[in-house]
Design a protein around this motif. Structure first.
Motif, mmCIF file in Angstrom:
data_model
loop_
_atom_site.group_PDB
_atom_site.id
_atom_site.type_symbol
_atom_site.label_atom_id
_atom_site.label_comp_id
_atom_site.label_asym_id
_atom_site.label_seq_id
_atom_site.Cartn_x
_atom_site.Cartn_y
_atom_site.Cartn_z
ATOM 1 N N GLY A 85 -5.677 -64.245 28.821
ATOM 2 C CA GLY A 85 -4.652 -63.762 27.894
ATOM 3 C C GLY A 85 -4.263 -64.790 26.850
ATOM 4 N N ASP A 86 -4.670 -66.050 27.056
ATOM 5 C CA ASP A 86 -4.350 -67.105 26.092
ATOM 6 C C ASP A 86 -5.380 -67.127 24.970
ATOM 7 O OD1 ASP A 86 -2.085 -68.000 27.435
ATOM 8 O OD2 ASP A 86 -3.175 -69.550 28.545
ATOM 9 N N GLN A 87 -4.991 -67.748 23.882
ATOM 10 C CA GLN A 87 -5.880 -67.946 22.747
ATOM 11 C C GLN A 87 -5.931 -69.439 22.444
ATOM 12 O OE1 GLN A 87 -4.711 -66.923 18.556
ATOM 13 N NE2 GLN A 87 -6.252 -65.314 18.898
ATOM 14 N N LEU A 88 -7.145 -69.988 22.450
ATOM 15 C CA LEU A 88 -7.334 -71.406 22.142
ATOM 16 C C LEU A 88 -7.771 -71.559 20.697
ATOM 17 C CD1 LEU A 88 -9.306 -72.619 25.289
ATOM 18 C CD2 LEU A 88 -6.867 -72.849 24.819
ATOM 19 N N ILE A 89 -7.265 -72.596 20.063
ATOM 20 C CA ILE A 89 -7.716 -72.978 18.729
ATOM 21 C C ILE A 89 -8.401 -74.327 18.872
ATOM 22 C CG2 ILE A 89 -7.057 -73.540 16.366
ATOM 23 C CD1 ILE A 89 -6.495 -70.622 17.059
ATOM 24 N N TYR A 90 -9.667 -74.381 18.474
ATOM 25 C CA TYR A 90 -10.433 -75.631 18.495
ATOM 26 C C TYR A 90 -10.409 -76.233 17.094
ATOM 27 C CZ TYR A 90 -12.654 -73.600 22.706
ATOM 28 O OH TYR A 90 -12.919 -73.034 23.928
ATOM 29 N N GLU A 91 -10.069 -77.514 17.007
ATOM 30 C CA GLU A 91 -10.123 -78.232 15.733
ATOM 31 C C GLU A 91 -10.994 -79.459 15.923
ATOM 32 O OE1 GLU A 91 -6.234 -79.069 14.148
ATOM 33 O OE2 GLU A 91 -5.790 -76.934 13.880
ATOM 34 N N VAL A 92 -12.042 -79.546 15.114
ATOM 35 C CA VAL A 92 -13.016 -80.627 15.255
ATOM 36 C C VAL A 92 -13.173 -81.326 13.907
ATOM 37 C CG1 VAL A 92 -15.394 -81.209 15.837
ATOM 38 C CG2 VAL A 92 -14.216 -79.399 17.095
ATOM 39 N N THR A 93 -13.029 -82.654 13.923
ATOM 40 C CA THR A 93 -13.181 -83.472 12.721
ATOM 41 C C THR A 93 -14.373 -84.393 12.902
ATOM 42 O OG1 THR A 93 -10.786 -83.423 12.379
ATOM 43 C CG2 THR A 93 -12.027 -85.128 11.203
ATOM 44 N N LEU A 94 -15.278 -84.369 11.941
ATOM 45 C CA LEU A 94 -16.441 -85.257 11.957
ATOM 46 C C LEU A 94 -15.977 -86.638 11.521
ATOM 47 C CD1 LEU A 94 -19.510 -85.543 12.324
ATOM 48 C CD2 LEU A 94 -19.759 -84.782 9.961
ATOM 49 N N THR A 95 -16.060 -87.624 12.430
ATOM 50 C CA THR A 95 -15.567 -88.971 12.123
ATOM 51 C C THR A 95 -16.665 -89.957 11.784
ATOM 52 O OG1 THR A 95 -15.531 -89.577 14.474
ATOM 53 C CG2 THR A 95 -13.494 -88.668 13.538
ATOM 54 N N ASP A 96 -17.893 -89.695 12.239
ATOM 55 C CA ASP A 96 -19.006 -90.608 11.949
ATOM 56 C C ASP A 96 -20.308 -89.820 11.995
ATOM 57 O OD1 ASP A 96 -20.432 -92.948 11.453
ATOM 58 O OD2 ASP A 96 -20.344 -93.639 13.527
#
Length: 180
Positions: A85-96
């Motif tokens: 029932g939950d909703q996940l938000i994935y946030e990914v930043t390219l650092t190298d």
């Protein structure tokens, strides 16, 4: 069969950042066994969703010229659990990003709160060597998962077109850009 842990990209900036969504439902078999009576998304699958988001970001930055392989996870911290029932938000930043691989900073959010903070290291393998070692089906760049990225790009183009059409003499506000 390969499991896909991303339902939709919300934002995608080539070589920089990706935001994706994952809806957790009881239709997913893993929630029936983990744990019976209290369906919790396993932390390893949250990491896999972050890795799929990051793998697409890294692969797209290189034009999908090489296979992207998860090499290691130097750090993973969890601050709660996600349930059916939950909703996940994935946030990914390219650092190298380098010729031999890449590093991403990946976060999962639940109801706006930080649920997981993970650093993921990827390695690049040339396609012929990768297929010899692993076979073609063991990579994140399946047609099904790339279709999720293509859908996001198409939706963004539609929003841009709608945003450029004047409404009552005022331009509409455009959504964040997705890479083409």
């Amino acid at each position: 069969m390969r499991w896909i842990w991303i339902d939709k990209f919300l934002e995608f900036r080539s070589g920089e950042f990706a935001r994706a969504i994952k809806n957790l439902t009881l239709a997913e078999e893993h929630l029936h066994d983990h744990f019976p009576g209290y369906p919790v998304m396993p932390a390893s699958l949250i990491i896999e969703g972050l890795a799929q988001t990051g793998g697409i970001l890294v692969g797209e930055a290189g034009g999908f010229a090489e296979k992207v392989v998860l090499a290691k996870i130097p750090r993973a911290e969890f601050f709660g659990v996600a349930c059916a029932g939950d909703q996940l938000i994935y946030e990914v930043t390219l650092t190298d990003l380098r010729s031999e691989g890449a590093v991403v900073d990946a976060k999962a959010f639940l109801d706006g709160e930080l649920l997981a903070d993970v650093e993921i290291v990827f390695a690049h393998l040339d396609n012929s060597r990768a297929n010899q070692i692993f076979g073609p089906k063991n990579f994140v760049f399946t047609q099904q998962l790339l279709g999720v990225l293509d859908l996001a790009k198409a939706q963004n183009r539609a929003r841009e077109i709608a945003g450029s059409a004047p409404s009552n003499g005022q331009p509409k506000e455009a959504s964040p850009p997705l890479a083409d």
